[in-house]
Design an enzyme around this catalytic site. Structure first.
Site, PDB file in Angstrom:
ATOM      1  N   ASP A 125      18.392  16.002  -9.738  1.00  0.00           N
ATOM      2  CA  ASP A 125      18.727  14.591  -9.940  1.00  0.00           C
ATOM      3  C   ASP A 125      17.473  13.783  -9.665  1.00  0.00           C
ATOM      4  OD1 ASP A 125      19.707  12.070 -10.058  1.00  0.00           O
ATOM      5  OD2 ASP A 125      21.269  12.348  -8.562  1.00  0.00           O
ATOM      6  N   LEU A 126      16.778  13.381 -10.736  1.00  0.00           N
ATOM      7  CA  LEU A 126      15.369  12.966 -10.662  1.00  0.00           C
ATOM      8  C   LEU A 126      15.036  11.994  -9.546  1.00  0.00           C
ATOM      9  CD1 LEU A 126      12.506  13.138 -11.854  1.00  0.00           C
ATOM     10  CD2 LEU A 126      13.113  11.258 -13.358  1.00  0.00           C
ATOM     11  N   ASP A 127      15.842  10.968  -9.344  1.00  0.00           N
ATOM     12  CA  ASP A 127      15.443   9.918  -8.410  1.00  0.00           C
ATOM     13  C   ASP A 127      16.132  10.039  -7.061  1.00  0.00           C
ATOM     14  OD1 ASP A 127      13.892   8.928 -10.445  1.00  0.00           O
ATOM     15  OD2 ASP A 127      15.542   7.731 -11.242  1.00  0.00           O
ATOM     16  N   GLU A 128      16.628  11.217  -6.737  1.00  0.00           N
ATOM     17  CA  GLU A 128      17.472  11.319  -5.564  1.00  0.00           C
ATOM     18  C   GLU A 128      16.981  12.316  -4.529  1.00  0.00           C
ATOM     19  OE1 GLU A 128      20.162   9.500  -4.879  1.00  0.00           O
ATOM     20  OE2 GLU A 128      20.057   8.349  -6.726  1.00  0.00           O
TER      21      GLU A 128
ATOM     22  N   HIS B 154       8.702   6.366  -7.764  1.00  0.00           N
ATOM     23  CA  HIS B 154       9.782   5.682  -8.455  1.00  0.00           C
ATOM     24  C   HIS B 154       9.889   4.263  -7.912  1.00  0.00           C
ATOM     25  CE1 HIS B 154      13.992   5.003  -9.851  1.00  0.00           C
ATOM     26  NE2 HIS B 154      13.547   5.734 -10.837  1.00  0.00           N
TER      27      HIS B 154
END
Lengths: 282, 282, 282, 282
Positions: free
Chosen positions: D223-226, D189
């Site tokens: 929570d995709l980016d966490e 990311h």
């Protein structure tokens, strides 16, 4: 609307910027980027100006610039941005620099034409031809170096080459070649703090326990690893890394540094002043 | 022989460089550095020119520049290089940024006058006075913020301050102050990938196991941590570091980043264009 | 609850970790950190173990470790974490490394005792005494080097010094001194890619247009700049930087690198294996 | 002579290292690398031990380890170093991460088996099949996400996959998938200081004039980016860079960071402790 990149070098003196901007205004130009540097040691002034203009072809605009600037006796170059610089790549067996350059070109990230690749081995023909670039196998021995270089010179002339890029080409070029293509031949070389002379530098660096290994892209002079530096970088290493790890990490930093150096020359961002480069960076 | 630094901002249009260089030639000037940038989004042109001249005082040279450039309606500044920019430092109890700034000044590495330091605590008086700088203890509460800021405003006027530097000053300035000194107030702030909102950011960053912690020096807007960025850097951290280690490493990167940002503004290398800075870097 | 740091070096062989952990369990210990490395070239095994224990003093715990480990004929050290390592700092006139070290100590960021500073000039007495550390002015000439070193040796013995830190001390130590305090004397040195031999290295580096300048902290051997490397780092420079800028930027990287190296030895994280260091990093 | 990598996780308590080293000695082993960490927040102990042994197969050695360590109720893994971890790569249309991974594998720099690549587009089939890896085109819409994931689950089971690598796969995985392959799914990311929420982050970052752009490789959570961070890095950018430049530079840092993260998991150097990773780095 055409975009031009002008580079200029002359003895420093008042009025150069005025004359240049006057010339650009007179062809209906608008300056997009303008960088300059005066080297205090040599009193040399270098400039790079990128400008757009609605009137004029490259020869016409060049004539106007020459007319306005002739009294400064400059070394002047003008290039339409849509006419990329042209590079002859030279490789041997290592493919990491070649692969990186071809990949960046395929992404549209490296605005450089590569009309030919030359090699003293046939190993990388496949990778080159797959990218649609003619591959020239030019074997070389100590006895045939001048003959091989004659083939290179033919390619350089035929393809109107701006830069010769030694992308891990493992032969030393002759002093004549270095001289004739001075400021136009680029090499990539591993670098260490401190430097290590002689054979097997990665082994020496490992034996001393260096914590950083690096790479330097530089113009070639007769003294192979001592020309003006274009770009450098380092990567951190630990004691736990083997010599093979050092070599692998060295490959990574070499390909990155060479790619960045080529991007700079592709955009006419590198000026030579004595033994130093001036980088008009973005 | 005087050296001047000119900065200019106006709407982009042909002829600005020509007019500027014409003005400089007309006062017997020679350009030493020249940097410019056109922001494509806003169509704003910014320029920084450093030149030497044998004739003329600052008012005289400024008048000539204004005369040549008035039709572009520029925001123009001209400074004799021997007249440093002037900063008001604000601190609370943390001394790492203050100590770094004072040390660099003592080394001759930071060409910035600091005629006064202001603080809402008395703790750092010794360090400041030892450096020969007057220390102003201005306590502040929620109720006395405007009153305290009035004292600051007095100091800013009295000392002809160019920049207010929040060197780990732990109070939020009022929206009016931020507005009145917009583009002239600099803050230093920790930064993480990703960002963490709310209290105890180092704890949050540690809990997420970030591998990089950083700092951002930026101009202050009413939204304290959201102004135009001047300089940033990061430092690598491992899982073995505690929250206290994070804070200590954060201090190191904060003081380095703020010192670099101040060096940039001290040399008039920072131009504001909308929400972005243009850095005329060396 | 005491915390101990054990370091061990011996010929690599099976069973060392087992014997060590057995010893630690037998004194009611719990391992907090454990790092080890086997150098494949020399077959040397080095280990650093940090553990807490509820029973035993340093002599008692050391006796247990020696008992369990004696068959490996190790070089063994055991330190209560609350008993910091002790360094003798040596300086000349440059104060940047000294200032950085004193500042980090004042922040609680450098767990190292500095019972004395020695110098061949009297210039930095004020900075040292202000920090509450005795300053020893020991002038030295070519003829009095051995005599001066005798004074140092007295201080080293009197203060039970672990490490001698040449914090920009501008004299070369005698071969005997280097030999006698081998692995215990630390120097900081500028570094360039490539390396430059001879006088005025910053001038040479500038003339070659290097893009990175660096610093190396290393153990001192009779060949001053060639000992095992502890820590290195670099900073990026451009063609626009003067030699004076190079020197200023060099100072910054020198003080940072030396401070990091001292932090490593202060926590017993540096092991010497032949000409290399093993860094048990955090 | 076989080389094994053991990883272990359990509640911290005295005696674990002792029991492990005892087990290794009992199978004639010699420890080559040993790293451990105790997370103070959760009281979790994690360890990675690489050792060689002349006796025993993987099941035999595992049985001995389990026998010696069972009282600690550990999560234990043992792998013969010659049996690489196995990854399923998922891509969409961007090829920079895929190309970097395939290139590193071709160089022998990435000890990871990739038995299959899956994609919701057919664009990258050529690049994958040229590398001799089966390519699975699995289109996906909002309505068919679960069905598509069922195909992935089939591939994961069939190929005994250790890690699912989202190498710029542009679809969000379902919460069930994230849960079922928690700690086994890796994403790359872009990252900025500060973070930018919402659409077109590169545009937002450019509008704020960030000076660093970065990338983060992390484990996927709902929570995709966490998720827990494995590796991060940044690259410096200037105001002169366009949004397109930002995206191109972002691609470079993304492919480098993902490749480094995969190298870490390929060598079992990443342990998950709560929301943090412990990296047993080299």
């Amino acid at each position: 609307m055409a975009i031009f990149i002008m580079t200029l070098r002359c003895a420093d003196q008042p009025g150069i910027v005025l004359a240049t901007s006057s010339a650009i205004v007179s062809v209906g130009g608008n300056i997009l980027e303008n960088d300059q540097f005066t080297d205090p040691t040599t009193g040399t002034f270098v400039m790079r100006t990128r400008f757009e203009t609605t009137v004029g072809t490259q020869p016409e605009v060049l004539a106007v610039l020459e007319d306005h600037l002739s009294r400064f006796a400059p070394t002047l170059s003008l290039r339409d941005e849509n006419t990329p610089r042209r590079a002859l790549l030279a490789v041997s067996k290592y493919d990491h620099c070649l692969a990186e350059i071809l990949y960046r070109k395929s992404q549209g990230d490296l605005p450089l034409d590569i009309p030919a690749v030359v090699s003293n081995h046939d190993d990388l023909r496949g990778m080159v031809e797959e990218a649609g670039i003619p591959f020239h196998f030019v074997p070389v021995t100590a006895d045939t170096k001048i003959e091989a270089e004659a083939t290179w010179r033919g390619l350089i002339a035929e393809h109107d080459i701006d830069y010769v890029v030694l992308a891990r080409y493992m032969q030393v070029m002759s002093a004549d070649f270095c001289q004739d293509f001075s400021g136009r031949t680029i090499n990539i070389h591993h670098s260490f703090l401190p430097g290590f002379k002689g054979a097997r530098p990665y082994h020496q660096a490992h034996a001393r326990g260096v914590k950083l290994i690096g790479a330097t892209a530089h113009f070639v002079t007769a003294d192979l690893d001592e020309g003006p530096i274009i770009e450098q970088d380092v990567v951190r290493v630990s004691h736990a890394r083997t010599v093979d790890d050092f070599v692998a990490l060295g490959r990574d930093v070499e390909r990155t540094v060479l790619a960045r150096a080529l991007h700079l020359v592709a955009e006419d961002r590198v000026a030579l002043v004595g033994q130093r480069t001036v980088i008009f960076s973005q």
